[in-house]
Structures are given as structure tokens and as C-alpha cells.
Design an enzyme around this catalytic site. Structure first.
Site, PDB file in Angstrom:
ATOM      1  N   ASP A 122       0.839  -1.207   0.000  1.00 10.08           N
ATOM      2  CA  ASP A 122       0.000   0.000   0.000  1.00 10.08           C
ATOM      3  C   ASP A 122       0.873   1.257   0.000  1.00 10.08           C
ATOM      4  O   ASP A 122       0.607   2.224  -0.727  1.00 10.08           O
ATOM      5  CB  ASP A 122      -0.884   0.042   1.256  1.00 10.08           C
ATOM      6  CG  ASP A 122      -2.154  -0.784   1.116  1.00 10.08           C
ATOM      7  OD1 ASP A 122      -2.545  -1.117  -0.015  1.00 10.08           O
ATOM      8  OD2 ASP A 122      -2.757  -1.082   2.167  1.00 10.08           O
ATOM      9  N   HIS A 160      -3.006   4.880   4.590  1.00 11.48           N
ATOM     10  CA  HIS A 160      -3.077   5.770   3.432  1.00 11.48           C
ATOM     11  C   HIS A 160      -3.013   7.246   3.828  1.00 11.48           C
ATOM     12  O   HIS A 160      -2.320   8.035   3.199  1.00 11.48           O
ATOM     13  CB  HIS A 160      -4.365   5.522   2.649  1.00 11.48           C
ATOM     14  CG  HIS A 160      -4.477   4.109   2.154  1.00 11.48           C
ATOM     15  ND1 HIS A 160      -3.575   3.568   1.264  1.00 11.48           N
ATOM     16  CD2 HIS A 160      -5.359   3.127   2.429  1.00 11.48           C
ATOM     17  CE1 HIS A 160      -3.919   2.319   1.014  1.00 11.48           C
ATOM     18  NE2 HIS A 160      -4.995   2.025   1.705  1.00 11.48           N
TER      19      HIS A 160
HETATM   20 ZN   LIG Z   1      -4.226  -2.318   0.288  1.00 14.93          ZN
END
Ligand SMILES: [Zn+2]
Length: 306
Positions: A241, A264
Site C-alpha cells: 500500500d 493511506h
Molecule cells: Zn491495500
């Protein structure tokens, strides 16, 4: 000199969005040098709005990474596809998509790696640029932290810590060695705790989520047949990610990243702080000795064929 790279041909896939559960078709296409990674919402009329995958276009990073241009043109869950582009060293591509979320596929980046490799990878007559980090930048929020400091090459040191017997503390250190992305990160899937599934469903989240596209972790076992793909699959997915999010810098980063329990939102705050401070980075052209998270093995195998 390292050259920019794009796909050799177009390739299509279909799948559902993990958050919307909408079926979408997506086509990855070659693009000219210096295009970057550009998404086009082809369902929104003849003049499909274009959204470049760069940090300035991030409009939401709470559950996944969403980019947008204007009120209607949004595309969510771009991070696993972006990780595949970062890991394979793809600089330029057009992504035509007929919905507002990238298909989740199996919850990892491996299906996108497969697609790109099926389409083929082509070097282009333009030098590859990178973002060289000139001074440390740190973002912290409680016990979550992500930082970057100057280094000759990209590296990613990622840690997670959960008070859960199946997770505990995990750490992975990723260097862009030959084949590293495909072997070490690409197959790591999104994960969630079984105890959170009902709560997410009640809140209308993860409508497309299933054992086909996420690892679901029960009190003392993994609910998916076959269990984990890597013993420490969860921290590897966090690293995947992070790699995808940081590729929204618009170029590979020459710097050492450290991530502790970050997600994130923190990844994007780091990019905003780094790119917002013009004394913290500079543009460089990549030569053969310095590289971003590129799979050099591919370069070598293609050179051998040529
Ligand atoms: Zn992910």
C-alpha cells in the site's frame, strides 16, 4: 541512463470494487513519454475526464486512496495498481475505466503484475526521472509514524503492531533488488479482522469484500482456505500500500522510507509535506547506478533477449 517505460500493448480486465461492489471493466494502455499514470472515466461521456495519478489529485485517503477531478470524476482504490506500476517501473500508462473504483481482483497487486507482464513492457526514448530526498521529513499521529530521509536508493522499512494473537508485531524491509517486488510484496492481500467485518458491513463499507479478495483473520485462525500467502502477509500488504501511495509523487523516490502503523492518510500527509517543501527534494535523472523500485531482473532479461 535508465529509460522511461510503458506497456507494449493494451490489456483489459473486469472485476468488482471492494467498497462499491460495482462491476467495472478496466483497460491498461501504453502512453507517450512524460505522460505519467493517467486514469480516464470512460463512462462519463465522450470527453472522458482524465485524472492524473499524482498527489495533488488525492481527494480521500480514509479507507483507500481516491483521486478526483471535479465533483463526479473520482476513482478509488488505486493503490494496488499503483504499487504494481511502481514495482515494475512503469512510468507512463493510460487506464480507461468505466466505474469509480479499480477492481479489487484478489486483494493484492499480483493480478496487475500479471496483466502488465502479459501486455509486455517497453523502454521509451526519454530518461527516467526521480525525486531525490534532500532532508528528513517526518509525519506522526499518536503511535503512527511515517518518515523519509535522504538515501542513494529507495528502501521501505515497514512495521505493524496489533494486540491480536494472529498478528502481533511484524516488520518487513523492502529493497528494489531483482525480482523483489514480485517475490516479496506483490501477492500480499488486503486483510481485516473477523470481528470488524459485521461493523464494516453495517456501516455500508467493503460491500464487495469477500474471502476471494481479502484475508479475514479470526481469533486464532485465518478464515481463507490456504491461510496466509506469506507468514507475515499483513505487514507486506502495508508495504505494498505504501509503495503504491508514494508512487503518487509522480516519480520514484530516492530516499529511505520508514513506516510504523501508518496507513493511506499518513502516506499522503508525508507526500504533501515532502513535495510542499521545495528545499526537501529535487528532480534528478536516473542513471544505471541509482534506481527507484524497479525490477532490474526484467531489464536484464529484456537486454538478454535483445
Ligand atoms: Zn491495500
Amino acid at each position: 541512463m535508465l529509460w522511461q517505460r510503458t506497456l507494449k500493448s493494451s490489456i483489459q480486465c473486469t472485476g468488482v470494487g471492494v467498497h462499491t461492489n460495482q462491476r467495472v471493466a478496466m483497460t491498461l494502455k501504453p502512453a507517450a513519454p512524460n505522460t505519467g499514470i493517467v486514469f480516464r472515466r470512460i463512462d462519463l461521456g465522450a470527453r472522458a475526464p482524465e485524472i492524473k495519478a499524482v498527489h495533488a489529485n488525492v481527494v480521500d485517503s480514509r479507507l483507500c486512496t481516491v483521486i478526483g477531478a471535479g465533483p463526479r470524476a473520482r476513482i478509488g482504490t488505486i493503490e494496488h495498481l499503483m504499487a504494481a506500476f511502481a514495482g515494475l517501473g512503469i512510468d507512463n500508462a493510460i487506464i480507461d475505466i468505466d466505474g469509480d473504483e479499480v477492481p479489487v481482483m484478489d486483494g493484492s497487486a499480483a493480478p496487475f503484475v500479471f496483466l502488465v507482464e502479459c501486455a509486455g513492457i517497453m523502454a521509451q526514448a526519454a530518461p527516467r526521472r526521480a525525486i531525490k530526498v534532500l532532508k528528513p521529513v517526518v509525519i506522526a499521529d499518536g503511535d503512527r509514524r511515517v518518515s523519509v530521509r535522504p538515501a542513494a536508493e529507495f528502501s521501505l522499512d515497514c512495521r505493524i503492531a496489533y494486540a491480536h494473537p494472529m498478528l502481533g508485531e511484524q516488520r518487513v524491509v523492502f529493497h528494489p533488488n531483482p525480482g523483489a517486488f514480485r517475490a516479496e510484496l506483490a501477492r500480499a492481500r488486503t486483510f481485516c479482522l473477523e470481528e470488524d467485518v459485521a461493523r464494516m458491513r453495517a456501516a455500508g463499507l467493503a460491500k464487495g469484500g469477500s474471502l476471494d479478495n481479502a484475508v479475514v483473520i479470526g481469533k486464532n485462525r485465518v478464515l481463507n482456505d490456504g491461510g496466509f500467502r506469506y507468514k507475515d502477509e499483513c505487514v507486506r500488504h502495508k508495504a505494498l500500500d505504501c509503495l503504491g501511495d508514494l508512487y503518487l509523487a509522480g516519480a520514484p523516490i530516492l530516499g529511505a522510507i520508514e513506516s510504523e502503523r501508518a496507513g493511506h492518510a499518513l502516506n499522503h500527509r508525508l507526500l504533501a509535506a515532502l513535495l510542499g517543501d521545495t528545499t526537501a527534494w529535487c528532480d534528478v535523472i536516473l542513471d544505471g547506478d541509482s534506481h527507484g523500485p524497479v525490477e532490474l531482473e526484467l531489464e536484464r532479461s529484456r537486454a538478454a533477449i535483445a
